[in-house]
Structure formats: structure tokens, C-alpha cells
Write an enzyme that holds these catalytic residues in place. Structure first.
Site, short mmCIF file in Angstrom:
data_model
loop_
_atom_site.label_atom_id
_atom_site.label_comp_id
_atom_site.label_asym_id
_atom_site.label_seq_id
_atom_site.Cartn_x
_atom_site.Cartn_y
_atom_site.Cartn_z
N MET A 153 25.03 -19.77 -29.56
CA MET A 153 25.56 -19.19 -28.32
C MET A 153 27.08 -19.06 -28.43
SD MET A 153 23.12 -20.40 -25.25
CE MET A 153 23.80 -22.01 -25.00
N ALA B 150 31.12 -20.04 -29.39
CA ALA B 150 32.03 -21.20 -29.26
C ALA B 150 31.78 -22.13 -30.44
CB ALA B 150 31.84 -21.91 -27.92
N HIS C 79 31.74 -24.43 -33.71
CA HIS C 79 32.50 -25.58 -34.20
C HIS C 79 31.91 -25.96 -35.57
CE1 HIS C 79 28.95 -27.74 -32.94
NE2 HIS C 79 29.10 -27.28 -31.70
N GLY D 284 29.86 -28.08 -36.47
CA GLY D 284 28.40 -28.27 -36.49
C GLY D 284 27.69 -26.96 -36.84
N HIS D 285 28.11 -25.88 -36.17
CA HIS D 285 27.51 -24.57 -36.47
C HIS D 285 27.80 -24.17 -37.92
CE1 HIS D 285 28.21 -24.10 -32.00
NE2 HIS D 285 26.92 -23.83 -32.09
N GLY E 138 20.57 -27.71 -35.33
CA GLY E 138 21.19 -29.03 -35.45
C GLY E 138 20.36 -30.12 -34.79
N ASP F 84 20.62 -31.40 -30.82
CA ASP F 84 19.66 -30.95 -29.81
C ASP F 84 18.26 -31.32 -30.30
OD1 ASP F 84 21.47 -29.57 -27.92
OD2 ASP F 84 21.93 -28.39 -29.69
N GLN G 66 15.25 -29.83 -28.47
CA GLN G 66 15.18 -28.38 -28.74
C GLN G 66 14.57 -28.14 -30.12
OE1 GLN G 66 18.29 -25.27 -27.85
NE2 GLN G 66 18.85 -25.63 -29.97
O1 PAF Z 1 21.30 -24.40 -29.41
C1 PAF Z 1 21.72 -23.30 -28.99
O2 PAF Z 1 22.87 -22.91 -29.17
C2 PAF Z 1 20.77 -22.42 -28.19
O3 PAF Z 1 19.92 -23.17 -27.40
C3 PAF Z 1 19.98 -21.42 -29.07
C4 PAF Z 1 19.03 -22.14 -30.01
C5 PAF Z 1 20.94 -20.56 -29.86
C6 PAF Z 1 19.13 -20.50 -28.18
O4 PAF Z 1 19.93 -19.79 -27.29
#
Ligand code: PAF
Length: 291
Positions: A29, A31, A33, A35-36, A146, A149, A152
Site C-alpha cells: 500500500m 509508504a 520502508h 520491510g517492503h 511480511g 502481519d 494476514q
Molecule cells: O499488507 C499490506 O500492505 C496490505 O494489506 C496488502 C497485502 C498490500 C493488501 O492491500
């Protein structure tokens, strides 16, 4: 690195990728950092090309205020992705992703009954909705998420299997600041005092991990149950005046059901959500792992 701001452009760019290429996909989404970036770096080691999506998905925000303040930093994000070695960035519009009503109902396998599920009604439904739509568009070989979450990740693994997507879900460890705070796009919303307070969350999780392995309540000789540990974590976090625990749950790492006894599950996770008003942070730690 190619940046596509529409579905049509993205589909055109996707069609140029050779059929035999392994595609690593990192949905985000924005922003971004470290981690991404760690997800992108991992994707580069297993794929021929790495695609990143940046889409602030409105359907997973149960709180409109949260959606309004969600940080948006597309230019800096693209710079970081270029440096990291991503090949293609997909930045769709809401209309691209949701051209009409989405009437599908995706089973979450009951994995949404604890943790974030009851506290953020509709959140995981929105995540499932957008991730499946992105999977349908990108058709990756791998999709990377990651472990911060944790719930998730479990839910995405579940519906990917349930819906028979030929996609391997790869999980990557939580990346932390040097003081232990889990990296999150929301951290930039903390003021200086809150930022100072926030590492107390992970410090408490680490202490809880030690307590779980000894199974003794600190300051006593009493054997501690998972429920007692949850209460201890909540009180310990709340002992900092700027932190308010929303939940601290000790769950079976596979089913995400609350565990009553340490013997109830082979793998056990502690998951927390903490309000650092108005910012909400989540984190988790493994308490038991049976190899
Ligand atoms: O973890 C996130 O950034 C969001 O939940 C994802 C998996 C990109 C879905 O919008």
C-alpha cells in the site's frame, strides 16, 4: 524500471515479460520502508523479474479516518524500488481494481475470528478481495508478504490454497528498527514521544517469550498459563502511559485459535495490537515452535 499508472498500461508491460519468466510479486500500500524492500530483495533471489503494486485499498479500512491519514509517498516509493531492483511498478486507480460491485465471497477459513478480525470488521474481507484481484491481474509465480502481519499472512496462505492459485506464498521475517520497533508505514505518524514509547511493545514481547519458555510468572513461582501470559503482556505494555493494549492473544500459529494450555498446539504465537493514540501498531512473536 517501468511504472504503470493504469491497468491497460500494466497489462501491456506484463505482456512483454517472457512466458517462462518466474514473476515475484510484492503487493503493497506504499509508504515503503525497509520491510517492503526486504520483500523485494527476497523476490529478486527467486524470480526472473519483480513486480510491486502500490494501492491503498479502500475496502480493507474499517475506519475512514485511518484511510484518510494513511501515508502516501509514491515518488519516494518508486525511487526506493528502482534502487532495490524492481522491474515493474503497478499503481492502479480504484476504478482499475474495482470496476463494478465485487459480489464474490472468499472464505477466510475462520482465521479471522481472533486478533484483528473482530476488532477491524471487514478488514480481512477487503484484504482477500484486493489480493485475489491483484493475483488475477499479475499472475505471479511467487507472492511475498511480511510476518509482521502474521494473521494476514495466514489468511492469504489459506485462500490462495483454497482457490487453487498456482502461486507460492513466501513469508519474510519482520524487519525492525535498531530499538526493536517493527517497521510499519504507520510509524511515521508517531510523534517524538510516542516513537520513544513504541519499542516498549517489542521489549515486552521478548520478555513474554522468555516467560513462556520458563512457564513461570515473574516474581512468583506460579506456573503461568497462556491466558495469564496474555494478561501480563497487556499490563506490562499498559504500564507505559502512552501505550494502550487493544488485545494480547496467545494463539495456535496454524489455526489462530486462542490456546488455553501450552500443550494445546505445536506452534504458538503471541499477537498484539497497541494504540499509541491515534496510531495503531501490531506486532507478534513466536512463543513455541515444534520442529
Ligand atoms: O499488507 C499490506 O500492505 C496490505 O494489506 C496488502 C497485502 C498490500 C493488501 O492491500
Amino acid at each position: 524500471m517501468t511504472i504503470c499508472y493504469s491497468l491497460a498500461d500494466f497489462q501491456q508491460a506484463l505482456s512483454l515479460i517472457p512466458n517462462n519468466y518466474k514473476i515475484g510479486f510484492v503487493p503493497t500500500m506504499g509508504a515503503l520502508h525497509k520491510g517492503h524492500i526486504s520483500l523485494v530483495e527476497k523476490a529478486l533471489t527467486i524470480s526472473d523479474t519483480v513486480i510491486v503494486s502500490i494501492f491503498v485499498n479502500p475496502t480493507q479500512f474499517n475506519n475512514p479516518g485511518d484511510l484518510a491519514v494513511y501515508p502516501r509517498t509514491v515518488e519516494e516509493d518508486c525511487k526506493k524500488l528502482r534502487e532495490a531492483g524492481a522491474s515493474l511498478v503497478f499503481i492502479p486507480s480504484v476504478k482499475d481494481i474495482y470496476p463494478g460491485d465485487d459480489t464474490r465471497s472468499i472464505s477466510l477459513g475462520g482465521l479471522d475470528l481472533t486478533g484483528e478480525g473482530p476488532r477491524r470488521p471487514g478488514h480481512f474481507k477487503g484484504v482477500a478481495q484486493v489480493v485475489t484481484l491483484l493475483f488475477d491481474i499479475v499472475k505471479p509465480t511467487y507472492a511475498l508478504f511480511g510476518e509482521k502481519d502474521f494473521q494476514q499472512l495466514s489468511i492469504i496462505r489459506f485462500f490462495t490454497g483454497e482457490l487453487n492459485y498456482p502461486i507460492e506464498i513466501i513469508s519474510c521475517p519482520t524487519v525492525r528498527e535498531s530499538d526493536g520497533l517493527a517497521m510499519s508505514s504507520r510509524n511515521v505518524l508517531l510523534n517524538a514521544k510516542q516513537r520513544e514509547a513504541a519499542p516498549h511493545i517489542y521489549k515486552t514481547l521478548k520478555k513474554a517469550q522468555e516467560i513462556a519458555s520458563a512457564q513461570i510468572l515473574p516474581g512468583s513461582k506460579e506456573v503461568i498459563t497462556p491466558v495469564m501470559l496474555s494478561r501480563w503482556v497487556e499490563e506490562e505494555i499498559n504500564s507505559h502511559p502512552l501505550l494502550k493494549t487493544e488485545y494480547a492473544e496467545v494463539v495456535n500459529s496454524l489455526t489462530l485459535q486462542l490456546v488455553q494450555n501450552w500443550e494445546d498446539a505445536r506452534d504458538i504465537q503471541l499477537c498484539v495490537a497497541v494504540n499509541v493514540d491515534p496510531v495503531r501498531l501490531i506486532d507478534n512473536i513466536k512463543l513455541k515452535q515444534t520442529l
